[in-house]
Design an enzyme around this catalytic site. Structure first.
Site, PDB file in Angstrom:
ATOM      1  N   ASP A 157       0.841  -1.193   0.000  1.00  0.00           N
ATOM      2  CA  ASP A 157       0.000   0.000   0.000  1.00  0.00           C
ATOM      3  C   ASP A 157       0.876   1.244   0.000  1.00  0.00           C
ATOM      4  OD1 ASP A 157      -0.469   1.528   2.981  1.00  0.00           O
ATOM      5  OD2 ASP A 157       0.620  -0.365   2.954  1.00  0.00           O
ATOM      6  N   SER A 158       0.334   2.326  -0.568  1.00  0.00           N
ATOM      7  CA  SER A 158       0.993   3.626  -0.604  1.00  0.00           C
ATOM      8  C   SER A 158       2.399   3.476  -1.199  1.00  0.00           C
ATOM      9  CB  SER A 158       1.021   4.232   0.793  1.00  0.00           C
ATOM     10  OG  SER A 158       1.410   5.577   0.771  1.00  0.00           O
ATOM     11  N   ALA A 159       3.447   3.851  -0.446  1.00  0.00           N
ATOM     12  CA  ALA A 159       4.801   3.679  -0.954  1.00  0.00           C
ATOM     13  C   ALA A 159       5.105   2.206  -1.213  1.00  0.00           C
ATOM     14  CB  ALA A 159       5.806   4.252   0.040  1.00  0.00           C
TER      15      ALA A 159
END
Length: 335
Positions: A157-159
């Protein structure tokens, strides 16, 4: 196409709190010294509380090339049945596998598979390509332990979503064996933030700002040159993308980064790669970490688990991932 449902009450409260508490302060955080230590501590505490009390068994892992932890729910099958390689978020500067047990524990339970969460090195102490090298080392270690690529799924998720696609790009460029499936939550895929800045100017993200994301990008890659497809996977050629495995992407409708997922979906379609995109109305960045509070986060984990199990050869995996019996991706623009 799924019907657009009103966001849950709790997700609405999360967005309101984000606008009033998180967003006004996030741009003031400096990614160095005491402020960075406080940021990391705050994210760790929040993650631990979000996952407490966890029931999964945790086993630290340290090899010559990377560190991490095994997360095994009580119902997890033997490791030979398959494994999920998880890459956590945190803008490359914060968070850890410990803080993400609120995601990896439920993911292990729902997939009935062990999850290997990678403790990749963080910026600014360890800039690019340290995190990518660690993710690649973890994947190659699994192969070296006898795990077949078709029994490995990657999630992030995200980065961590950015890192997951960077891992795929690296493997595809090398013509190496790729994992069976990848599931992404709220990925940030364009470190130049061009579309994120435009979206945020029209409708501000309740939690994340392009300014803070730009600081994370600068800490992660101080050179500022994101021409390499491993850094900017949306620029990868169709020839590289065609080697990608099936991908499921879920992103919150309020996110300024939602356009990254839309562009990835479009490019994967052009490359002929099986992929699904859910833009979930009213949800904030990395809402999957709020699975204890937000029903949409629990549904996101359920979708991901069914997707993983179906692509790792689980004949018992449900073919539909929506309680109403609808499994088509939500259309674009569902803020």
């Amino acid at each position: 196409m799924t019907r657009h449902q009103r966001p849950s009450l709790t997700s609405g409260l999360v967005a309101v709190c984000g606008r009033r508490i998180v967003r006004p302060r996030i741009d003031t955080v400096r990614l160095e010294g005491t402020q960075l230590r406080y940021l990391r501590a705050a994210i760790t505490i929040a993650g631990v509380l979000a996952g407490w009390p966890g029931t999964a068994k945790i086993q630290p892992l340290r090899t010559a090339r990377f560190a991490g932890e095994w997360v095994r729910a009580r119902n997890a099958r033997p490791i030979a049945a398959g494994v999920v390689l998880y890459l956590h978020g945190g803008g490359y500067v914060a968070s850890s596998p410990r803080a993400y047990r609120c995601v990896t524990g439920p993911l292990s339970r729902l997939t009935a598979l062990p999850v290997l969460a990678v403790a990749y090195r963080r910026a600014p102490e360890h800039p690019y390509p340290a995190a990518l090298d660690d993710a690649l080392a973890a994947y190659e270690w699994l192969l070296g332990q006898g795990h077949r690529p078709e029994r490995i799924a990657v999630a992030g998720d995200s980065a961590g979503g950015h890192l997951a696609v960077g891992l795929l790009t690296t493997l595809a460029q090398r013509r190496s064996a790729l994992p069976a499936a990848v599931t992404l939550f709220s990925p940030l895929l364009d470190p130049t933030l061009t579309d994120a800045i435009r979206r945020d100017a029209v409708r501000p993200d309740p939690v994340m700002t392009p300014t803070f994301a730009a600081r994370c990008s600068a800490a992660f890659h101080p050179g500022g040159d994101f021409a390499d497809p491993r850094l900017s996977p949306l620029t990868a050629t169709l020839a590289v993308l065609r080697r990608f495995p099936p991908i499921l992407t879920q992103v919150g409708g309020t996110e300024c980064f939602a356009g990254d997922s839309e562009r990835l979906h479009e490019r994967l379609d052009r490359a002929g790669v099986a992929n699904r995109l859910f833009v979930v109305r009213g949800q904030v960045h990395s809402y999957v970490t709020l699975q204890r509070l937000v029903p949409e986060a629990r549904l996101a984990l359920l979708r991901a688990a069914i997707f993983v199990r179906s692509h790792l050869g689980d004949a018992n995996a449900r073919t539909c991932c929506h309680p109403a019996g609808e499994c088509a991706p939500v259309t674009i623009g569902t803020r």
